[in-house]
Motif scaffolding. Structure first.
Motif, PDB file in Angstrom:
ATOM      1  N   GLY A 149       0.860  -1.184   0.000  1.00  0.00           N
ATOM      2  CA  GLY A 149       0.000   0.000   0.000  1.00  0.00           C
ATOM      3  C   GLY A 149       0.894   1.231   0.000  1.00  0.00           C
ATOM      4  N   ARG A 150       0.303   2.382  -0.004  1.00  0.00           N
ATOM      5  CA  ARG A 150       1.048   3.646   0.032  1.00  0.00           C
ATOM      6  C   ARG A 150       2.079   3.730  -1.073  1.00  0.00           C
ATOM      7  NH1 ARG A 150       2.110   5.796   6.045  1.00  0.00           N
ATOM      8  NH2 ARG A 150      -0.057   6.168   6.499  1.00  0.00           N
ATOM      9  N   GLU A 151       1.679   3.415  -2.270  1.00  0.00           N
ATOM     10  CA  GLU A 151       2.615   3.372  -3.389  1.00  0.00           C
ATOM     11  C   GLU A 151       3.387   4.668  -3.574  1.00  0.00           C
ATOM     12  OE1 GLU A 151      -0.389   1.917  -3.553  1.00  0.00           O
ATOM     13  OE2 GLU A 151       0.108  -0.154  -4.057  1.00  0.00           O
ATOM     14  N   ARG A 152       2.747   5.803  -3.347  1.00  0.00           N
ATOM     15  CA  ARG A 152       3.410   7.089  -3.596  1.00  0.00           C
ATOM     16  C   ARG A 152       4.276   7.550  -2.440  1.00  0.00           C
ATOM     17  NH1 ARG A 152      -1.424  10.738  -4.836  1.00  0.00           N
ATOM     18  NH2 ARG A 152      -0.178  11.893  -3.384  1.00  0.00           N
ATOM     19  N   GLU A 153       4.007   7.075  -1.238  1.00  0.00           N
ATOM     20  CA  GLU A 153       4.713   7.642  -0.091  1.00  0.00           C
ATOM     21  C   GLU A 153       5.386   6.595   0.787  1.00  0.00           C
ATOM     22  OE1 GLU A 153       1.111   8.250   3.004  1.00  0.00           O
ATOM     23  OE2 GLU A 153       1.118   9.600   1.294  1.00  0.00           O
ATOM     24  N   GLY A 154       5.637   5.410   0.256  1.00  0.00           N
ATOM     25  CA  GLY A 154       6.253   4.368   1.065  1.00  0.00           C
ATOM     26  C   GLY A 154       7.617   3.935   0.562  1.00  0.00           C
ATOM     27  N   ILE A 155       8.392   3.384   1.487  1.00  0.00           N
ATOM     28  CA  ILE A 155       9.633   2.697   1.158  1.00  0.00           C
ATOM     29  C   ILE A 155       9.301   1.212   1.133  1.00  0.00           C
ATOM     30  CG2 ILE A 155      11.961   2.101   1.916  1.00  0.00           C
ATOM     31  CD1 ILE A 155      11.985   4.789   3.445  1.00  0.00           C
ATOM     32  N   PHE A 156       9.663   0.548   0.058  1.00  0.00           N
ATOM     33  CA  PHE A 156       9.451  -0.891  -0.094  1.00  0.00           C
ATOM     34  C   PHE A 156      10.830  -1.527  -0.089  1.00  0.00           C
ATOM     35  CE2 PHE A 156       5.955   1.380  -1.736  1.00  0.00           C
ATOM     36  CZ  PHE A 156       4.828   0.615  -1.470  1.00  0.00           C
ATOM     37  N   ILE A 157      11.083  -2.377   0.880  1.00  0.00           N
ATOM     38  CA  ILE A 157      12.429  -2.899   1.063  1.00  0.00           C
ATOM     39  C   ILE A 157      12.363  -4.378   1.424  1.00  0.00           C
ATOM     40  CG2 ILE A 157      12.567  -2.298   3.509  1.00  0.00           C
ATOM     41  CD1 ILE A 157      15.441  -1.302   2.983  1.00  0.00           C
ATOM     42  N   GLU A 158      13.309  -5.131   0.907  1.00  0.00           N
ATOM     43  CA  GLU A 158      13.416  -6.549   1.236  1.00  0.00           C
ATOM     44  C   GLU A 158      14.830  -6.833   1.726  1.00  0.00           C
ATOM     45  OE1 GLU A 158      10.136  -8.157  -1.987  1.00  0.00           O
ATOM     46  OE2 GLU A 158      12.250  -8.601  -2.340  1.00  0.00           O
ATOM     47  N   ALA A 159      14.940  -7.787   2.646  1.00  0.00           N
ATOM     48  CA  ALA A 159      16.229  -8.208   3.173  1.00  0.00           C
ATOM     49  C   ALA A 159      16.149  -9.706   3.452  1.00  0.00           C
ATOM     50  CB  ALA A 159      16.567  -7.440   4.438  1.00  0.00           C
ATOM     51  N   THR A 160      17.301 -10.334   3.510  1.00  0.00           N
ATOM     52  CA  THR A 160      17.370 -11.780   3.612  1.00  0.00           C
ATOM     53  C   THR A 160      18.075 -12.213   4.895  1.00  0.00           C
ATOM     54  OG1 THR A 160      17.539 -11.880   1.211  1.00  0.00           O
ATOM     55  CG2 THR A 160      18.200 -13.856   2.401  1.00  0.00           C
ATOM     56  N   ARG A 161      17.563 -13.278   5.502  1.00  0.00           N
ATOM     57  CA  ARG A 161      18.305 -13.922   6.585  1.00  0.00           C
ATOM     58  C   ARG A 161      19.432 -14.700   5.927  1.00  0.00           C
ATOM     59  NH1 ARG A 161      16.606 -18.533  11.036  1.00  0.00           N
ATOM     60  NH2 ARG A 161      18.772 -19.095  11.453  1.00  0.00           N
ATOM     61  N   PRO A 162      20.653 -14.546   6.427  1.00  0.00           N
ATOM     62  CA  PRO A 162      21.760 -15.267   5.805  1.00  0.00           C
ATOM     63  C   PRO A 162      21.482 -16.770   5.752  1.00  0.00           C
ATOM     64  CG  PRO A 162      22.576 -13.712   7.428  1.00  0.00           C
ATOM     65  CD  PRO A 162      21.091 -13.739   7.570  1.00  0.00           C
ATOM     66  N   PRO A 163      21.892 -17.414   4.685  1.00  0.00           N
ATOM     67  CA  PRO A 163      21.708 -18.871   4.591  1.00  0.00           C
ATOM     68  C   PRO A 163      22.656 -19.575   5.556  1.00  0.00           C
ATOM     69  CG  PRO A 163      22.892 -18.053   2.670  1.00  0.00           C
ATOM     70  CD  PRO A 163      22.504 -16.858   3.484  1.00  0.00           C
ATOM     71  N   GLY A 164      22.364 -20.824   5.820  1.00  0.00           N
ATOM     72  CA  GLY A 164      23.193 -21.615   6.725  1.00  0.00           C
ATOM     73  C   GLY A 164      22.807 -21.406   8.162  1.00  0.00           C
ATOM     74  N   ARG A 165      23.623 -21.917   9.028  1.00  0.00           N
ATOM     75  CA  ARG A 165      23.335 -21.836  10.461  1.00  0.00           C
ATOM     76  C   ARG A 165      23.548 -20.416  10.948  1.00  0.00           C
ATOM     77  NH1 ARG A 165      24.849 -26.557  14.234  1.00  0.00           N
ATOM     78  NH2 ARG A 165      24.262 -24.810  15.491  1.00  0.00           N
ATOM     79  N   HIS A 166      22.684 -20.005  11.820  1.00  0.00           N
ATOM     80  CA  HIS A 166      22.800 -18.690  12.448  1.00  0.00           C
ATOM     81  C   HIS A 166      22.550 -18.908  13.936  1.00  0.00           C
ATOM     82  CE1 HIS A 166      23.110 -14.339  12.061  1.00  0.00           C
ATOM     83  NE2 HIS A 166      22.201 -14.259  12.998  1.00  0.00           N
ATOM     84  N   PRO A 167      23.507 -18.616  14.791  1.00  0.00           N
ATOM     85  CA  PRO A 167      23.320 -18.924  16.211  1.00  0.00           C
ATOM     86  C   PRO A 167      22.300 -17.993  16.861  1.00  0.00           C
ATOM     87  CG  PRO A 167      25.365 -17.736  15.878  1.00  0.00           C
ATOM     88  CD  PRO A 167      24.791 -17.995  14.516  1.00  0.00           C
TER      89      PRO A 167
END
Length: 171
Positions: A149-167
């Motif tokens: 939503g908020r196409e005109r006034e939003g920041i759309f961002i994606e990020a990833t959890r690193p693959p493999g084991r994460h303690p």
């Protein structure tokens, strides 16, 4: 799973991210937060993002949509149409209406720019931070954009959890 801190007709899980989500670590392929992160205070931001990182599977994606402070400032400085500014009946000055609009009349506690949001995500342990356009994703999960939503006034961002084991320390 639709999670919110208050119960509602479409809410599957009532939980406050600040207290931890009752979801097993590493079990969610993707999570989407639309217009929610700005409701947290500054010191709560990285811990909330770490909690989302915890529930994501290795290689899982987090998509966030938050109000874009830069877009708001650009609109304000153009002296364009002020009809979209919030609270005209409560605040008479243009600057006051602009501030009330940015803070969603008190519902927002934090403002975001892309670089600030990227910094928070990296501090929480995410990788591959990507700015997206509305209704577009850099992932294989096309349904991840359904809540945009908020196409005109939003920041759309994606990020990833690193693959493999994460303690993670289970508490």
């Amino acid at each position: 799973i639709n999670s919110d801190r208050t119960a509602g007709p479409a809410v599957d899980l009532v939980a406050d991210i600040r207290e931890g989500l009752p979801i097993e670590s590493g079990t969610i392929d993707y999570a989407v937060g639309v217009n929610t992160l700005q409701e947290l205070a500054f010191p709560e931001l990285v811990p909330a993002l770490v909690e989302l990182l915890r529930v994501l599977a290795p290689g899982g994606t987090l998509r966030l949509v938050v109000p874009d402070l830069d877009a708001g400032i650009r609109a304000y400085t153009k002296h364009g149409d002020d009809r979209s500014l919030a609270a005209p009946d409560q605040v008479r000055s243009r600057g006051g209406r602009f501030i009330a609009h940015l803070l969603e009349c008190g519902h927002s506690r934090t403002l975001f720019t892309f670089d600030f949001l990227e910094e928070l995500l990296l501090a929480a342990g995410f990788v591959d931070v990507t700015r997206c356009r509305p209704r577009e994703t850099a992932t294989r999960y096309q349904e991840i954009v359904e809540l945009d939503g908020r196409e005109r006034e939003g920041i759309f961002i994606e990020a990833t959890r690193p693959p493999g084991r994460h303690p993670f320390l289970e508490v």
